[in-house]
Design a protein around this motif. Structure first.
Motif, short mmCIF file in Angstrom:
data_model
loop_
_atom_site.label_atom_id
_atom_site.label_comp_id
_atom_site.label_asym_id
_atom_site.label_seq_id
_atom_site.Cartn_x
_atom_site.Cartn_y
_atom_site.Cartn_z
N LEU A 105 41.91 63.28 20.48
CA LEU A 105 42.20 61.99 21.12
C LEU A 105 43.45 62.08 21.99
CD1 LEU A 105 41.27 59.29 18.50
CD2 LEU A 105 40.74 59.22 20.93
N PHE A 106 44.50 62.69 21.47
CA PHE A 106 45.73 62.79 22.27
C PHE A 106 45.56 63.74 23.45
CE2 PHE A 106 47.87 60.83 18.57
CZ PHE A 106 48.50 59.80 19.26
N ILE A 107 44.79 64.81 23.29
CA ILE A 107 44.50 65.70 24.41
C ILE A 107 43.76 64.93 25.50
CG2 ILE A 107 43.06 67.67 25.13
CD1 ILE A 107 43.82 68.96 22.38
N ILE A 108 42.77 64.15 25.11
CA ILE A 108 41.99 63.36 26.07
C ILE A 108 42.89 62.32 26.75
CG2 ILE A 108 40.16 61.62 26.27
CD1 ILE A 108 38.77 63.20 23.93
N LEU A 109 43.69 61.63 25.97
CA LEU A 109 44.55 60.59 26.53
C LEU A 109 45.59 61.17 27.50
CD1 LEU A 109 44.92 58.52 23.27
CD2 LEU A 109 43.76 57.76 25.36
N PHE A 110 46.23 62.27 27.13
CA PHE A 110 47.25 62.84 28.01
C PHE A 110 46.64 63.54 29.22
CE2 PHE A 110 49.96 62.41 24.16
CZ PHE A 110 50.86 61.50 24.72
N SER A 111 45.48 64.16 29.05
CA SER A 111 44.83 64.74 30.23
C SER A 111 44.36 63.63 31.17
CB SER A 111 43.67 65.66 29.83
OG SER A 111 42.65 64.96 29.15
N GLY A 112 43.96 62.50 30.61
CA GLY A 112 43.60 61.35 31.44
C GLY A 112 44.79 60.84 32.24
N LEU A 113 45.97 60.81 31.60
CA LEU A 113 47.18 60.42 32.33
C LEU A 113 47.47 61.41 33.46
CD1 LEU A 113 49.57 59.30 29.45
CD2 LEU A 113 48.53 57.85 31.21
N LEU A 114 47.29 62.71 33.19
CA LEU A 114 47.52 63.72 34.23
C LEU A 114 46.57 63.53 35.41
CD1 LEU A 114 48.15 66.95 32.12
CD2 LEU A 114 49.83 65.62 33.42
N ILE A 115 45.33 63.16 35.11
CA ILE A 115 44.36 62.90 36.19
C ILE A 115 44.83 61.69 37.01
CG2 ILE A 115 42.00 62.17 36.73
CD1 ILE A 115 41.18 63.57 34.04
N SER A 116 45.17 60.62 36.29
CA SER A 116 45.55 59.37 36.96
C SER A 116 46.83 59.52 37.78
CB SER A 116 45.74 58.26 35.93
OG SER A 116 44.53 58.00 35.28
N GLY A 133 54.07 56.50 37.66
CA GLY A 133 54.13 57.72 36.86
C GLY A 133 54.84 58.81 37.60
N PRO A 134 54.98 59.94 36.94
CA PRO A 134 55.66 61.07 37.58
C PRO A 134 54.79 61.69 38.66
CG PRO A 134 54.72 61.74 35.49
CD PRO A 134 54.49 60.26 35.61
N SER A 135 55.41 62.50 39.49
CA SER A 135 54.62 63.24 40.47
C SER A 135 53.90 64.37 39.75
CB SER A 135 55.53 63.79 41.57
OG SER A 135 56.52 64.63 40.99
N GLU A 136 53.07 65.08 40.48
CA GLU A 136 52.28 66.16 39.87
C GLU A 136 53.19 67.19 39.21
OE1 GLU A 136 48.09 66.41 42.30
OE2 GLU A 136 49.59 67.93 42.67
N GLN A 141 46.36 69.61 39.61
CA GLN A 141 46.51 68.92 38.32
C GLN A 141 45.28 68.11 37.96
OE1 GLN A 141 50.34 67.07 37.46
NE2 GLN A 141 49.27 65.16 36.96
N ALA A 142 44.75 67.35 38.89
CA ALA A 142 43.59 66.49 38.60
C ALA A 142 42.38 67.33 38.22
CB ALA A 142 43.26 65.61 39.79
N THR A 143 42.19 68.46 38.88
CA THR A 143 41.04 69.32 38.60
C THR A 143 41.14 69.92 37.20
OG1 THR A 143 40.82 69.83 40.94
CG2 THR A 143 39.73 71.32 39.38
N TYR A 144 42.28 70.54 36.90
CA TYR A 144 42.44 71.18 35.59
C TYR A 144 42.45 70.16 34.46
CZ TYR A 144 43.56 75.38 38.23
OH TYR A 144 43.51 76.46 39.09
N ALA A 145 43.18 69.08 34.66
CA ALA A 145 43.22 68.03 33.63
C ALA A 145 41.84 67.40 33.46
CB ALA A 145 44.25 66.97 33.99
#
Length: 189
Positions: A105-116, A133-136, A141-145
Motif C-alpha cells: 500500500l505504501f509503495i503504491i501510494l508513494f509511487s502515485g505521488l511520484l507520478i503526480s 509538491g517537489p520537483s522531479e 520519474q512518471a514512467t518508472y513510478a
C-alpha cells in the motif's frame, strides 16, 4: 452475538478504531484499482479524462492519511493474539501477509505521488486547490513510478484476495474468531 464496546485493541479483540479504519480502506482501495484500470483506456477526448485522475489522486491522498493513522494506531495499541488453534506456520504467514499488505500500500501510494508530482506539477484536488509538491527527483520519474505503481497494485489486489480467502477459511473451516474480531463481534467467553 454481541458487539464489542471498546475503541482500543485488547489481547483478544480489535477495537472499533482499527475495525472502522480497516473497513473504510476496503472500498477506496478496490475502487482505486478499478478506476486506475479504467483510466488507462481513456482517450484525450473522453469526458472523464481530467476528472478521473483528480478523483484517483484525491482518494489516494485520503487512503494515505488513513494508512498513516492506522500505522500509528497499530504501533501504540495491542495486537490481538491469534487463535490458539493456529500453527506457528499460519501465524508466520499471517504476519508476513499483513506486513506485505502495508508495504505494498505504501509503495503504491508513494509511487502515485511520484507520478503526480512528475514535471514539478502539483496534485489538483477537483479544481478547489492544488497540493504543491517537489520537483522531479529523477529523470523519467512518471514512467518508472508508473511501472512500480501498476505492478504493485496488481500484487496488492492478489494479496487482498488471498487475505479475504484466508479470513473465510478461518471462519468457515477452522471455525475460529479471526473474522468476527475484525467485524466487531465479541468473542464468546
Amino acid at each position: 452475538m454481541s458487539l464489542i464496546k471498546h475503541y482500543k485493541n485488547t489481547d483478544s479483540q480489535w477495537g472499533w478504531t482499527i475495525i472502522v479504519i480497516h473497513w473504510l480502506l476496503v472500498l477506496p482501495i478496490v475502487g482505486l484499482f478499478a478506476l486506475g484500470l479504467y483510466m488507462m483506456d481513456l482517450g484525450y477526448y473522453d469526458s472523464f479524462y481530467t476528472l478521473a485522475p483528480q478523483i484517483h489522486e484525491a482518494v489516494g491522498l485520503i487512503v494515505l492519511a488513513l494508512m498513516v493513522f492506522r500505522v500509528i494506531w497499530r504501533l501504540t495499541n495491542k495486537t490481538p493474539k491469534p487463535p490458539k488453534t493456529n500453527s506457528s506456520l499460519i501465524n508466520t504467514a499471517s504476519h508476513i501477509a499483513h506486513k506485505s499488505l502495508y508495504s505494498l500500500l505504501f509503495i503504491i501510494l508513494f509511487s502515485g505521488l511520484l507520478i503526480s508530482y512528475a514535471g514539478g506539477q502539483g496534485i489538483n484536488i477537483f479544481d478547489w486547490f492544488i497540493l504543491p509538491g517537489p520537483s522531479e527527483f529523477f529523470e523519467n520519474q512518471a514512467t518508472y513510478a508508473g511501472e512500480v505503481h501498476y505492478f504493485s497494485a496488481f500484487a496488492l489486489i492478489g494479496l487482498v484476495a488471498l487475505h479475504s480467502a484466508a479470513a473465510l477459511k478461518h471462519h468457515f473451516i477452522d471455525k475460529d474468531s479471526t473474522l468476527t474480531k475484525i467485524l466487531g463481534i465479541k468473542e464468546k467467553q
